[in-house]
Design a protein around this motif. Sequence first.
Motif, PDB file in Angstrom:
ATOM      1  N   THR A 183     -15.012   2.356  -9.631  1.00  0.00           N
ATOM      2  CA  THR A 183     -14.355   3.364  -8.792  1.00  0.00           C
ATOM      3  C   THR A 183     -13.833   2.694  -7.524  1.00  0.00           C
ATOM      4  OG1 THR A 183     -16.386   3.902  -7.580  1.00  0.00           O
ATOM      5  CG2 THR A 183     -15.954   5.117  -9.636  1.00  0.00           C
ATOM      6  N   ASP A 184     -12.938   3.400  -6.851  1.00  0.00           N
ATOM      7  CA  ASP A 184     -12.419   2.868  -5.589  1.00  0.00           C
ATOM      8  C   ASP A 184     -13.542   2.636  -4.589  1.00  0.00           C
ATOM      9  OD1 ASP A 184     -10.020   3.131  -6.795  1.00  0.00           O
ATOM     10  OD2 ASP A 184      -9.118   4.472  -5.286  1.00  0.00           O
ATOM     11  N   GLN A 185     -14.511   3.561  -4.555  1.00  0.00           N
ATOM     12  CA  GLN A 185     -15.622   3.416  -3.609  1.00  0.00           C
ATOM     13  C   GLN A 185     -16.435   2.154  -3.897  1.00  0.00           C
ATOM     14  OE1 GLN A 185     -14.802   6.224  -5.199  1.00  0.00           O
ATOM     15  NE2 GLN A 185     -14.055   7.425  -3.436  1.00  0.00           N
ATOM     16  N   TRP A 237      -9.662  -3.201   1.356  1.00  0.00           N
ATOM     17  CA  TRP A 237      -8.955  -2.953   0.091  1.00  0.00           C
ATOM     18  C   TRP A 237      -8.613  -1.486  -0.031  1.00  0.00           C
ATOM     19  CZ3 TRP A 237      -9.580  -0.148  -4.463  1.00  0.00           C
ATOM     20  CH2 TRP A 237      -8.755  -0.551  -5.538  1.00  0.00           C
ATOM     21  N   ASP A 238      -7.390  -1.225  -0.500  1.00  0.00           N
ATOM     22  CA  ASP A 238      -6.937   0.148  -0.709  1.00  0.00           C
ATOM     23  C   ASP A 238      -6.049   0.161  -1.951  1.00  0.00           C
ATOM     24  OD1 ASP A 238      -5.067   2.491  -0.539  1.00  0.00           O
ATOM     25  OD2 ASP A 238      -6.302   2.913   1.235  1.00  0.00           O
ATOM     26  N   ARG A 239      -6.437   0.967  -2.957  1.00  0.00           N
ATOM     27  CA  ARG A 239      -5.689   0.965  -4.213  1.00  0.00           C
ATOM     28  C   ARG A 239      -4.229   1.381  -4.003  1.00  0.00           C
ATOM     29  NH1 ARG A 239      -7.270   0.893  -9.478  1.00  0.00           N
ATOM     30  NH2 ARG A 239      -9.467   1.261  -8.919  1.00  0.00           N
ATOM     31  N   ASN A 240      -3.997   2.338  -3.116  1.00  0.00           N
ATOM     32  CA  ASN A 240      -2.625   2.811  -2.889  1.00  0.00           C
ATOM     33  C   ASN A 240      -1.742   1.737  -2.267  1.00  0.00           C
ATOM     34  OD1 ASN A 240      -3.217   5.391  -3.884  1.00  0.00           O
ATOM     35  ND2 ASN A 240      -3.983   6.059  -1.877  1.00  0.00           N
ATOM     36  N   GLU A 241      -2.361   0.925  -1.402  1.00  0.00           N
ATOM     37  CA  GLU A 241      -1.586  -0.111  -0.723  1.00  0.00           C
ATOM     38  C   GLU A 241      -1.498  -1.388  -1.552  1.00  0.00           C
ATOM     39  OE1 GLU A 241      -3.121  -0.781   3.138  1.00  0.00           O
ATOM     40  OE2 GLU A 241      -2.801   1.286   3.827  1.00  0.00           O
ATOM     41  N   ASP A 242      -2.620  -1.744  -2.194  1.00  0.00           N
ATOM     42  CA  ASP A 242      -2.688  -3.038  -2.868  1.00  0.00           C
ATOM     43  C   ASP A 242      -2.372  -2.973  -4.360  1.00  0.00           C
ATOM     44  OD1 ASP A 242      -3.450  -4.243  -0.486  1.00  0.00           O
ATOM     45  OD2 ASP A 242      -5.541  -3.707  -0.807  1.00  0.00           O
ATOM     46  N   GLY A 243      -2.713  -1.879  -5.020  1.00  0.00           N
ATOM     47  CA  GLY A 243      -2.401  -1.723  -6.433  1.00  0.00           C
ATOM     48  C   GLY A 243      -2.939  -2.837  -7.298  1.00  0.00           C
TER      49      GLY A 243
END
Length: 381
Positions: A81-83, A96-102
């Motif tokens: 998970t993102d967390q 780390w951020d999924r929306n920014e880094d993908g």
Amino acid sequence: MFDTEQISSFLSTQSMVLLILLSFAFWSVVTPLLKHLFQLVLSACCSRPISPTAAWIPSQLPHPNPPGSAVLFDIALTSATDQQIIAFMKYRGRKWDRNEDGAIGLRAVVAEAAAYKGELYEERTMKWIDDHFRLKLPSLAYPYVAPHWNGWSSFWLETGPCIRSMFVASLFLTFEHVLGGIVLPALYLATENPVYFDITMYSEIGMQVVLSVAIAISYIIGEDRTVEQMHRAVWPLLLIHHVCTIGFCILCLRLGDDCPREEVSYILFAMLGFTSSLHYISQMLDFSPFSQSNAPRIRIVNHALCLAAQLWFRGVFYFKIVHDYCWKLHAARGPYVASVSILVSLLFTAFNFDFIKFHVKATKGCWRKMQQAAAHSQKTD
């Protein structure tokens, strides 16, 4: 004032000193160059990106790192998970951020996971080395590397800096031992040309002086600048070994045609060419995708080969060839020179015993790990 024999002896000594200095200068340049070259090749060939589908991250931070076998990471990166990813990257000092880094960001997570995995193994290994060589604690659990995620293509990414240094050192020493313990002695045995024998002796003296100077510098500055990259507790033993080797090679050169060159060549085969080289190869395999956890059958074959070589070449064959060597020296130069050679041989025997004992334990440990894995597989089935 001086007779012809004295002048000849002086010139011979002067030439020997000059050739030793040239050999020392040669290996002083070649050693760091070759180690740097090996480092570059490994970085280029074994540092390919690892696919996120092959990587894992730990759920517990810091990750448990007990002695012995590795505790594997328990979260597949593609299922995390993102967390969980954010928690791991935060622990590693990264954002780390999924929306920014993908997808690109997942590669950064893979790199951090591989690095952390390597750090954990290095921590266990360095502790085992300290407990074994400095504290001399009994019944230690040998540190086994965790399975590699992408084989040889990426194992350098999963290897810590100290283990990398040890790997490169082992690779260089294997190269030098094959050169001085197989190639050059074989040239002499094939041609019976004393020039090849003398090159072998001077090369070995120069290398041993470089190794000794590196240890001395490490003592002076308080940092490990040794070629071998071994624990500080082993440095005195290494110095004794290097000094004895230098003395042995100088004695062989001073003996001239009275030196039993054939027997000395076989001693080099036994000590350097086959057993020491196999020992360093075994150490590299422990760090690699051919380790116990990755390729147990390859590892047990290597252990069995190493053990057989140690028992034969440093056991039975060593005593026979040293007996022949000393017997010929006694006939050519008398009991004094033969006694000195016997003393040096006895010092080497102490190292032989340690080598044999180490590989007996390593082979037994590898076999036990294979038996445990087979038993666990049967229970799972």
